[in-house]
Design a protein around this motif. Structure first.
Motif, PDB file in Angstrom:
ATOM      1  N   ARG A   1       0.806  -1.215   0.000  1.00  0.00           N
ATOM      2  CA  ARG A   1       0.000   0.000   0.000  1.00  0.00           C
ATOM      3  C   ARG A   1       0.841   1.267   0.000  1.00  0.00           C
ATOM      4  NH1 ARG A   1      -2.319  -4.003   2.722  1.00  0.00           N
ATOM      5  NH2 ARG A   1      -4.595  -4.259   2.810  1.00  0.00           N
ATOM      6  N   THR A   2       2.103   1.161   0.459  1.00  0.00           N
ATOM      7  CA  THR A   2       2.901   2.363   0.720  1.00  0.00           C
ATOM      8  C   THR A   2       4.246   2.315   0.008  1.00  0.00           C
ATOM      9  OG1 THR A   2       1.871   2.576   2.906  1.00  0.00           O
ATOM     10  CG2 THR A   2       3.946   3.771   2.548  1.00  0.00           C
ATOM     11  N   THR A   3       4.638   3.435  -0.574  1.00  0.00           N
ATOM     12  CA  THR A   3       5.973   3.600  -1.152  1.00  0.00           C
ATOM     13  C   THR A   3       6.726   4.657  -0.345  1.00  0.00           C
ATOM     14  OG1 THR A   3       5.351   2.957  -3.402  1.00  0.00           O
ATOM     15  CG2 THR A   3       7.267   4.391  -3.178  1.00  0.00           C
TER      16      THR A   3
ATOM     17  N   ARG B   1      -1.105  13.016  11.367  1.00  0.00           N
ATOM     18  CA  ARG B   1      -1.513  12.901  12.773  1.00  0.00           C
ATOM     19  C   ARG B   1      -0.902  11.670  13.416  1.00  0.00           C
ATOM     20  NH1 ARG B   1      -6.035  10.310  14.763  1.00  0.00           N
ATOM     21  NH2 ARG B   1      -7.029  10.324  12.713  1.00  0.00           N
ATOM     22  N   TYR B   2      -0.915  10.539  12.724  1.00  0.00           N
ATOM     23  CA  TYR B   2      -0.313   9.323  13.266  1.00  0.00           C
ATOM     24  C   TYR B   2       1.187   9.507  13.492  1.00  0.00           C
ATOM     25  CZ  TYR B   2      -4.609   6.738  12.061  1.00  0.00           C
ATOM     26  OH  TYR B   2      -5.902   6.283  11.985  1.00  0.00           O
TER      27      TYR B   2
ATOM     28  N   ILE C   1       2.727   4.234   9.661  1.00  0.00           N
ATOM     29  CA  ILE C   1       2.296   3.671   8.374  1.00  0.00           C
ATOM     30  C   ILE C   1       1.385   2.473   8.596  1.00  0.00           C
ATOM     31  CG2 ILE C   1       3.084   2.473   6.294  1.00  0.00           C
ATOM     32  CD1 ILE C   1       5.600   4.233   6.399  1.00  0.00           C
ATOM     33  N   GLN C   2       1.750   1.604   9.537  1.00  0.00           N
ATOM     34  CA  GLN C   2       0.924   0.424   9.815  1.00  0.00           C
ATOM     35  C   GLN C   2      -0.463   0.827  10.301  1.00  0.00           C
ATOM     36  OE1 GLN C   2       4.400  -1.970  11.878  1.00  0.00           O
ATOM     37  NE2 GLN C   2       2.677  -3.350  11.504  1.00  0.00           N
TER      38      GLN C   2
ATOM     39  N   ALA D   1      -3.872  -0.125   8.207  1.00  0.00           N
ATOM     40  CA  ALA D   1      -4.930  -0.916   8.846  1.00  0.00           C
ATOM     41  C   ALA D   1      -6.318  -0.373   8.504  1.00  0.00           C
ATOM     42  CB  ALA D   1      -4.729  -0.920  10.356  1.00  0.00           C
ATOM     43  N   THR D   2      -6.385   0.867   8.073  1.00  0.00           N
ATOM     44  CA  THR D   2      -7.665   1.464   7.677  1.00  0.00           C
ATOM     45  C   THR D   2      -7.925   1.321   6.187  1.00  0.00           C
ATOM     46  OG1 THR D   2      -6.799   3.681   7.177  1.00  0.00           O
ATOM     47  CG2 THR D   2      -7.286   3.198   9.486  1.00  0.00           C
TER      48      THR D   2
END
Length: 276
Positions: free
Chosen positions: A75-77, A184-185, A266-267, A271-272
């Motif tokens: 999902r993430t780069t 925010r995370y 990121i995790q 998760a969302t």
């Protein structure tokens, strides 16, 4: 369910690096770039890829060996547009946040999935600032393709305390980008790790809110940008060892605390984002 099948590793051939390396440095977004784009830089006949600069990337894709061997949809780069000795320390952080030890690409101590990554690195013994292409002008085709195929993009940069608007000597990270949830995370995870973080205003030079910024060229049109002060990056490596040739093998606890905080953020975001 998104099905990705082939493992592709895209490391450009890396020459043996010289013994000299610049100390952890920084550049500012306001400085005038020599090159208006990556394309223009790559076209310069006076620069040699593998000598003056290099690109590294990796895509982690699902293989075809059966369910037990499959990795989750990436999902993430994670990217470092100014790695090597352009903004020292960002290459190593890019690899670690993506889930690889910067010294040998082995799995990092932090648990969790791997992420795709891309970086552009300055390899010159001096004047690597000349290789800086501002993030809104990054048009590397691989970088854009990887970001466009990801739900999330996290971009790592270096800055000075003056550019960040902080007092001299501040060890801090400035958080920008259009993904307000990830920002925010990140703020929460940095606070838990005892790392000073600043969530900048929309008007700030390092806000990273331009849709053309490479960090925002994701599938969702949003991303996050981390600008680490020179002092924060320097504190992540053994004193006297924060050169391009030595940094990867001389990381300190702060480096891994920072990496773990970013990976945790990121995790939480991923998760969302269930893939159906």
């Amino acid at each position: 369910m998104i099905d990705r099948r082939t493992l592709i590793t895209g490391f450009a051939a890396a020459p043996a690096l010289g013994a000299l390396g610049a100390a952890v440095g920084s550049t500012t977004a306001s400085a005038v770039d020599r090159y208006p784009s990556n394309t223009a830089l790559y076209a310069d006949p006076t620069l040699v890829e593998g000598v003056d600069h290099r690109r590294r990337h990796r895509r982690h894709l699902i293989d075809d060996q059966g369910p037990r061997d499959r990795t989750a949809f990436i999902r993430t780069t994670v990217i470092a547009p100014h790695g090597g000795d352009i903004e020292g320390g960002t290459s190593e952080l890019c690899l670690a946040v993506a889930g690889h030890h910067p010294a040998d690409l082995a799995p990092t101590p932090a648990a969790g999935p791997v992420h795709d990554f891309w970086m552009f690195e300055g390899l010159r013994p001096s004047d690597n600032r000349a290789l800086h292409v501002t993030s809104t002008h990054c048009d590397d085709t691989v970088a854009r393709a990887m970001c466009a195929g990801s739900l999330n993009v996290l971009s790592l940069h270096g800055c000075t305390t003056a550019t960040a608007g902080l007092e001299p000597g501040a060890r801090a990270v400035v958080i920008g980008g259009l993904n307000s949830t990830l920002r925010r995370y990140l703020m929460e995870e940095f606070a838990a790790a005892g790392i000073r973080a600043v969530n900048v205003s929309d008007e700030h030079e390092l806000s990273g809110l331009d849709p053309a910024n490479i960090c925002n060229r994701s599938l969702l049109g949003t991303g996050a940008q981390l600008e680490l002060t020179t002092e924060l990056r320097a504190a992540m490596f053994t004193p006297g060892r924060n050169t391009r040739t030595d940094r990867a093998a001389n990381t300190l606890l702060l480096f891994w605390s920072f990496t773990t905080a970013v990976r945790s953020a990121i995790q939480r975001l991923e998760a969302t984002q269930p893939i159906r």
